[in-house]
Design a protein around this motif. Structure first.
Motif, PDB file in Angstrom:
ATOM      1  N   CYS A 196       7.078 -45.523 -28.440  1.00 56.96           N
ATOM      2  CA  CYS A 196       6.095 -45.453 -29.525  1.00 56.96           C
ATOM      3  C   CYS A 196       6.410 -46.410 -30.684  1.00 56.96           C
ATOM      4  O   CYS A 196       7.562 -46.776 -30.899  1.00 56.96           O
ATOM      5  CB  CYS A 196       6.048 -44.043 -30.095  1.00 56.96           C
TER       6      CYS A 196
ATOM      7  N   ARG B   4      17.867 -35.261 -29.220  1.00 58.11           N
ATOM      8  CA  ARG B   4      16.577 -35.868 -28.926  1.00 58.11           C
ATOM      9  C   ARG B   4      16.265 -35.797 -27.439  1.00 58.11           C
ATOM     10  O   ARG B   4      15.149 -35.522 -27.038  1.00 58.11           O
ATOM     11  CB  ARG B   4      16.581 -37.322 -29.394  1.00 58.11           C
TER      12      ARG B   4
ATOM     13  N   CYS C 137       7.765 -40.043 -25.155  1.00 57.91           N
ATOM     14  CA  CYS C 137       8.076 -41.355 -24.576  1.00 57.91           C
ATOM     15  C   CYS C 137       9.561 -41.463 -24.244  1.00 57.91           C
ATOM     16  O   CYS C 137      10.366 -40.640 -24.668  1.00 57.91           O
ATOM     17  CB  CYS C 137       7.670 -42.468 -25.537  1.00 57.91           C
TER      18      CYS C 137
ATOM     19  N   CYS D 187       4.413 -40.137 -30.263  1.00 58.23           N
ATOM     20  CA  CYS D 187       4.641 -38.864 -29.561  1.00 58.23           C
ATOM     21  C   CYS D 187       5.378 -37.852 -30.447  1.00 58.23           C
ATOM     22  O   CYS D 187       5.987 -38.225 -31.449  1.00 58.23           O
ATOM     23  CB  CYS D 187       5.404 -39.112 -28.258  1.00 58.23           C
TER      24      CYS D 187
HETATM   25 ZN    ZN Z   1       7.665 -41.588 -28.690  1.00 63.63          ZN
END
Ligand code: ZN
Length: 317
Positions: A41, A18, A33, A78
């Motif tokens: 988010c 990620r 984010c 996002c």
């Molecule tokens: Zn996000």
């Protein structure tokens, strides 16, 4: 996939994937984010419910209603959270790590060394662009970066010179990743970002300002020089915001520390890191050039790598 990690936990692998995925989204001009921040988010379940009801009232099918409702709920989410999940929204794929053939060792320098396999399973609706991006992320980690083993989000933060997290990606089948491309994915990222209406913090890892030198290794002393530290690790320069950023700060009295921005891998023969803009990229290039030998491999930037991918050299970029 073969790998070398200090621990092999699915959550750590996903966290590291990620971290890179977010940076690549940002590098391609999108918003991603910081999932550890309070402003990360959230899926808007109220918007989801309202949209769903409206479409049912208009006598549309449940299927169509939930399609629009999902779009409404995800409007402010996002690209990274859409795939990896956020409050109210589950990660859309799962992985299984197995077939360990290596050895685990204990202690502070312990870890896993050897091969393992990661199987990916789609839980639901992973778009072609997301698949493409996930594939590129793994390729980039293999060719230019490393997996973080000890923290869930970052490559190792303060033990320079320790080798771990270098992976070899071996796709059994990569057809799933070929239904989109750079330009299509970039458009998809831009649309989501516009709808999102949020922008990246300049300190976040943006792959555009990533740099890597293959075939090189910086020992602790050279690293200290770049960081403006003496050989005992004490700060020798005056106040310098850029050097402070590079050094990161160690966690102290309740504050969370930020990681160092240069990572060196002895066995993997690469040095990499990131800065925040073009100007800093020039500064770091000059600093690195004075610390490593002249005939070294060139410094490759994230921008170069993205360009290579855009030009269609998907395999072994
Ligand atoms: Zn996000």
């Amino acid at each position: 996939m073969e790998g070398k990690c200090t621990t092999i936990k699915e959550t750590a692998i996903i966290g590291s994937m990620r971290w890179w995925y977010e940076a690549i989204v940002r590098g391609m001009g999108g918003y991603a984010c910081d999932p550890t921040s309070e402003k990360s988010c959230q899926f808007d379940s109220k918007a989801y419910d309202e949209e769903y009801k409206q479409h049912l009232k208009a006598n549309e099918s449940k299927e169509l209603a939930s399609k629009y409702a999902l779009e409404a709920g995800l409007k402010k989410v996002c690209p990274a959270c859409r795939l990896f999940g956020c409050t109210g929204w589950k990660r859309r794929f799962k992985i299984l790590v197995n077939n360990f053939e290596g050895t685990f060792t204990q202690g502070i320098n312990g870890g896993y060394s050897g091969n393992f396999e990661i199987e990916f399973y789609e839980i639901f609706n992973v778009s072609d662009s997301e698949k493409w991006l996930l594939y590129q992320t793994l390729q980039i980690i293999e060719n230019y970066g490393a997996f973080g083993g000890k923290t869930t989000r970052k490559p190792q933060n303060n033990q320079v010179g320790k080798d771990y997290g270098l992976i070899k990606v071996n796709f059994v089948n990569a057809d799933w990743a070929r239904k989109s491309d750079y330009n299509e994915t970039q458009k998809w990222i831009e649309t989501i970002t516009e709808n999102c209406g949020k922008s990246n913090n300049k300190n976040w890892f943006n792959f555009r300002y990533y740099w890597v030198i293959k075939g090189e290794y910086l020992d602790r002393l050279k690293m200290n020089e770049i960081f403006g530290l003496d050989n005992k690790g004490n700060v020798v320069t005056g106040e310098d915001e850029f050097l402070e950023f590079l050094r990161g700060n160690r966690a102290s009295s309740g504050k969370t520390g930020s990681s160092k921005k240069i990572f060196s891998f002895k066995s993997g023969n690469k040095v990499f890191g990131y800065v925040r803009n073009e100007q800093e990229l020039d500064i770091i290039k000059r600093k690195l050039q004075t610390k490593i030998k002249q005939d070294t491999s060139p410094i490759i930037t994230g921008k170069d790598i993205l360009q290579i991918i855009q030009n269609g050299r998907d395999e072994n970029v």
